[in-house]
Design an enzyme around this catalytic site. Structure first.
Site, PDB file in Angstrom:
ATOM      1  N   LYS A 130       0.861  -1.185   0.000  1.00 45.01           N
ATOM      2  CA  LYS A 130       0.000   0.000   0.000  1.00 45.01           C
ATOM      3  C   LYS A 130       0.895   1.231   0.000  1.00 45.01           C
ATOM      4  CE  LYS A 130      -4.417   1.191   0.300  1.00 45.01           C
ATOM      5  NZ  LYS A 130      -5.635   0.531  -0.202  1.00 45.01           N
ATOM      6  N   GLY A 169      -5.725   2.761  -7.130  1.00 43.87           N
ATOM      7  CA  GLY A 169      -6.315   3.895  -6.415  1.00 43.87           C
ATOM      8  C   GLY A 169      -6.784   3.534  -5.014  1.00 43.87           C
ATOM      9  N   ASP A 170      -7.107   4.548  -4.244  1.00 44.22           N
ATOM     10  CA  ASP A 170      -7.742   4.424  -2.927  1.00 44.22           C
ATOM     11  C   ASP A 170      -8.320   5.826  -2.664  1.00 44.22           C
ATOM     12  OD1 ASP A 170      -7.897   2.514  -0.408  1.00 44.22           O
ATOM     13  OD2 ASP A 170      -7.344   4.439   0.428  1.00 44.22           O
ATOM     14  N   THR A 214     -15.217  -2.524  -6.357  1.00 42.50           N
ATOM     15  CA  THR A 214     -15.199  -2.631  -4.892  1.00 42.50           C
ATOM     16  C   THR A 214     -16.627  -2.565  -4.345  1.00 42.50           C
ATOM     17  OG1 THR A 214     -13.042  -1.589  -4.914  1.00 42.50           O
ATOM     18  CG2 THR A 214     -14.150  -1.745  -2.780  1.00 42.50           C
TER      19      THR A 214
HETATM   20  P1  NDP Z   1     -12.917   8.182  -2.383  1.00 42.05           P
HETATM   21  O1  NDP Z   1     -11.826   9.166  -2.211  1.00 42.05           O
HETATM   22  O2  NDP Z   1     -13.489   7.970  -3.739  1.00 42.05           O
HETATM   23  O3  NDP Z   1     -14.130   8.517  -1.399  1.00 42.05           O
HETATM   24  C1  NDP Z   1     -13.950   8.576  -0.021  1.00 42.05           C
HETATM   25  C2  NDP Z   1     -15.266   9.005   0.614  1.00 42.05           C
HETATM   26  O4  NDP Z   1     -15.134   8.856   2.022  1.00 42.05           O
HETATM   27  C3  NDP Z   1     -15.589  10.464   0.380  1.00 42.05           C
HETATM   28  O5  NDP Z   1     -16.970  10.644   0.392  1.00 42.05           O
HETATM   29  C4  NDP Z   1     -14.925  11.143   1.570  1.00 42.05           C
HETATM   30  O6  NDP Z   1     -15.489  12.402   1.920  1.00 42.05           O
HETATM   31  C5  NDP Z   1     -15.194  10.136   2.664  1.00 42.05           C
HETATM   32  N1  NDP Z   1     -14.124  10.229   3.668  1.00 42.05           N
HETATM   33  C6  NDP Z   1     -12.806  10.051   3.467  1.00 42.05           C
HETATM   34  N2  NDP Z   1     -12.116  10.255   4.599  1.00 42.05           N
HETATM   35  C7  NDP Z   1     -13.031  10.570   5.533  1.00 42.05           C
HETATM   36  C8  NDP Z   1     -12.962  10.889   6.897  1.00 42.05           C
HETATM   37  N3  NDP Z   1     -11.777  10.935   7.545  1.00 42.05           N
HETATM   38  N4  NDP Z   1     -14.127  11.133   7.550  1.00 42.05           N
HETATM   39  C9  NDP Z   1     -15.321  11.067   6.915  1.00 42.05           C
HETATM   40  N5  NDP Z   1     -15.437  10.796   5.607  1.00 42.05           N
HETATM   41  C10 NDP Z   1     -14.328  10.546   4.932  1.00 42.05           C
HETATM   42  O7  NDP Z   1     -12.324   6.802  -1.788  1.00 42.05           O
HETATM   43  P2  NDP Z   1     -12.817   5.309  -2.054  1.00 42.05           P
HETATM   44  O8  NDP Z   1     -14.281   5.281  -2.258  1.00 42.05           O
HETATM   45  O9  NDP Z   1     -11.919   4.728  -3.072  1.00 42.05           O
HETATM   46  O10 NDP Z   1     -12.428   4.608  -0.663  1.00 42.05           O
HETATM   47  C11 NDP Z   1     -13.346   4.546   0.438  1.00 42.05           C
HETATM   48  C12 NDP Z   1     -12.905   3.432   1.383  1.00 42.05           C
HETATM   49  O11 NDP Z   1     -12.890   2.177   0.686  1.00 42.05           O
HETATM   50  C13 NDP Z   1     -11.506   3.563   1.982  1.00 42.05           C
HETATM   51  O12 NDP Z   1     -11.488   3.010   3.275  1.00 42.05           O
HETATM   52  C14 NDP Z   1     -10.660   2.695   1.068  1.00 42.05           C
HETATM   53  O13 NDP Z   1      -9.473   2.257   1.688  1.00 42.05           O
HETATM   54  C15 NDP Z   1     -11.626   1.549   0.816  1.00 42.05           C
HETATM   55  N6  NDP Z   1     -11.351   0.742  -0.361  1.00 42.05           N
HETATM   56  C16 NDP Z   1     -11.293   1.300  -1.600  1.00 42.05           C
HETATM   57  C17 NDP Z   1     -11.051   0.511  -2.695  1.00 42.05           C
HETATM   58  C18 NDP Z   1     -11.096   1.061  -4.094  1.00 42.05           C
HETATM   59  O14 NDP Z   1     -11.062   0.256  -5.026  1.00 42.05           O
HETATM   60  N7  NDP Z   1     -11.191   2.359  -4.308  1.00 42.05           N
HETATM   61  C19 NDP Z   1     -10.757  -0.931  -2.568  1.00 42.05           C
HETATM   62  C20 NDP Z   1     -10.953  -1.441  -1.218  1.00 42.05           C
HETATM   63  C21 NDP Z   1     -11.197  -0.612  -0.165  1.00 42.05           C
HETATM   64  P3  NDP Z   1     -14.645  13.750   1.649  1.00 42.05           P
HETATM   65  O15 NDP Z   1     -14.730  13.969   0.176  1.00 42.05           O
HETATM   66  O16 NDP Z   1     -15.310  14.797   2.466  1.00 42.05           O
HETATM   67  O17 NDP Z   1     -13.228  13.461   2.120  1.00 42.05           O
END
Ligand code: NDP
Length: 449
Positions: A130, A169-170, A214
């Site tokens: 990661k 990505g993440d 995901t």
């Molecule tokens: P994005 O950046 O696309 O979206 C993240 C979302 O979560 C946004 O709405 C963001 O709001 C919110 N968010 C992020 N940090 C915080 C915080 N500290 N408190 C409250 N809200 C928060 O990311 P993803 O959708 O890709 O990832 C979301 C989760 O899924 C993560 O935990 C990631 O590790 C996990 N994941 C993702 C994968 C992928 O393929 N993308 C694969 C497996 C797991 P705001 O815009 O206000 O920050």
């Protein structure tokens, strides 16, 4: 509140605490896995003899680097970049990059550690890693994002490659960022090496379904948990947090399976829409216009926006936390159970605190931990690598079917392992043991490396 650990494993955990001070998220992720492994050492004393657990807790390589770039006002900015190459027993390191101001080594190590077991569960040949940066993409221009990504990959490029380490990505890293990084990688190396990054655009080496994977995968996993209890998504009220990549496609698949999603959120607040979330509107606001979720109200007058509110107070039958780590604490878990929640599927990584997990397990609800439930993203990344290697591209229906089958297999593996180890219905134990054993066997076969 912690569960007691096996007496052979406790000293290993104490050593992890001593060697990695202050990395609380990493400690939490390690503890959660180690708590499950006691019975494995009874069945497999050879793992203890060869110090497999000690080795698995120590990353193979950790890279920390300076990322200098120039903002739109001509001011020099300095961020910190990370890549933790945790374990390559099963294949090249594989795992996403996170750009968020909260990123530090402890976050990247927790994510990298989880990734080892998640990738193992997919059954595909990928190791765990990661990376990311404390860079905050919010409010930055496209030019700033591009200059940051170019600077980031100008250091990282020497550590990655299709047979070595394949980032994706993440949080904060989507198709736009992967594009900028791929472009700079290609320029520096003079190689059009599709397999070095996943999550690429569809007309330059990307895979159909990767964007959706995901979220879709998490819903497929919950669907399997519901089926195991002779139930389904049909007519269920569901709560999804976040409004990013994982959330959007979680909402889409739940709606396709007949559930009704009534919430979504960002870090400023949450939306409650009793009539069901208007997904097209969320996509327009978040994927195209990159706006805040509160703007949803400008178009859906009946919905509610709760600034800084607690989304888990909204009654639901299925909860899918899809934003970030530790977003459900013990109290939230109690509220969910009290309000009639029967299933939780983690789209995010480690979104539930240890107290919350304990409450879900004790309540006997169907609880799918992130390392199993959200493995569809990385699994489809591995499918992207397969297509790149064979210079092929598969259609949507075929790729989604592959993803669906992978999620069914992960569910089956976790379910059967939990039964085998005397804890039926405990997907935490099932996922940790099933994921661990495959990696441990490979490490054993490869000697002390
Ligand atoms: P994005 O950046 O696309 O979206 C993240 C979302 O979560 C946004 O709405 C963001 O709001 C919110 N968010 C992020 N940090 C915080 C915080 N500290 N408190 C409250 N809200 C928060 O990311 P993803 O959708 O890709 O990832 C979301 C989760 O899924 C993560 O935990 C990631 O590790 C996990 N994941 C993702 C994968 C992928 O393929 N993308 C694969 C497996 C797991 P705001 O815009 O206000 O920050």
């Amino acid at each position: 509140m912690t569960t007691p650990m096996d007496e052979k494993i406790e000293p290993i955990y104490q050593e992890v605490l001593a060697r990695n001070p202050g990395e609380v998220e990493f400690h939490q992720a390690v503890r959660e896995v180690l708590e499950s492994l006691g019975p494995v050492l009874v069945k497999h004393p050879e793992f203890a003899e060869h110090k497999i657990i000690e080795r698995i807790c120590e990353p193979e390589r950790q890279i920390i680097f300076r990322v200098p770039w120039v903002d739109t006002n001509g001011v020099v900015q300095i961020n910190r970049g990370f890549r933790v190459e945790f374990n390559s027993a099963l294949g090249p390191y594989k795992g996403g990059l996170r750009f968020h101001p909260s990123v530090y080594l402890g976050i990247i190590k927790f994510l990298g550690f989880e990734q080892i077991f998640k990738n193992s569960l997919t059954g595909l040949p990928i190791g765990g890693g990661k990376g990311g940066s404390d860079f905050d993409p919010k409010g930055k221009t496209d030019g700033e994002i591009m200059r940051f990504c170019q600077s980031f990959i100008t250091e990282l490029y020497r550590h990655i490659g299709e047979h070595t380490d394949v980032p994706a990505g993440d949080i904060g890293v989507g198709g736009r960022e992967i594009g900028f990084m791929f472009g700079q990688y290609k320029r520096i190396t003079n190689r059009w090496e599709a397999g070095v990054l996943t999550g690429k655009g569809l007309n330059w080496g990307g895979s159909l379904v990767r964007t959706e994977a995901t979220g879709y995968g998490a819903v497929f996993f919950v669907d399997e948990m519901l089926k195991a209890r002779k139930d389904s998504f049909d007519g269920k009220i569901c709560s999804v947090s976040g409004s990013g990549n994982v959330s959007i496609y979680t909402i889409e698949k739940i709606q396709q399976l007949g559930g009704k999603v009534v919430t979504c959120s960002d870090s400023n607040g949450y939306i409650y829409d009793e009539k069901g979330i208007d997904l097209e509107l969320v996509q327009q606001l978040k994927e195209i216009e990159r706006r805040r979720i509160k703007d949803y109200l400008n178009y859906r007058k009946d919905a509610k926006y709760v600034k800084n509110g607690n989304i888990w107070e909204v009654p639901c039958q299925v909860a899918m936390p899809s934003a970030t780590q530790n977003e459900i604490n013990g109290k939230d878990a109690q509220t969910l159970v009290k309000n009639g929640c029967i299933a939780v599927g983690e789209g995010a990584n480690m979104p539930t605190t240890p107290e919350g997990v304990k409450i879900f397990l004790e309540a006997g609800i169907a609880y799918g931990p992130g390392k199993a439930a959200n493995a569809g993203g990385v699994a489809t990344s591995a499918l992207e690598m397969q297509q790149n290697a064979s210079r092929d591209s598969w259609d949507f229906a075929y790729t989604e079917d592959r993803l669906h089958k992978i999620m069914q297999n992960i569910h089956k593996d976790c379910f059967e392992t939990a039964e085998e180890y005397g804890a039926p219905g405990n997907y935490v134990l099932g996922a940790n043991i099933a994921g661990f054993v495959k990696v441990a066997r490979a490490m054993l076969a490869m000697g002390v490396v």
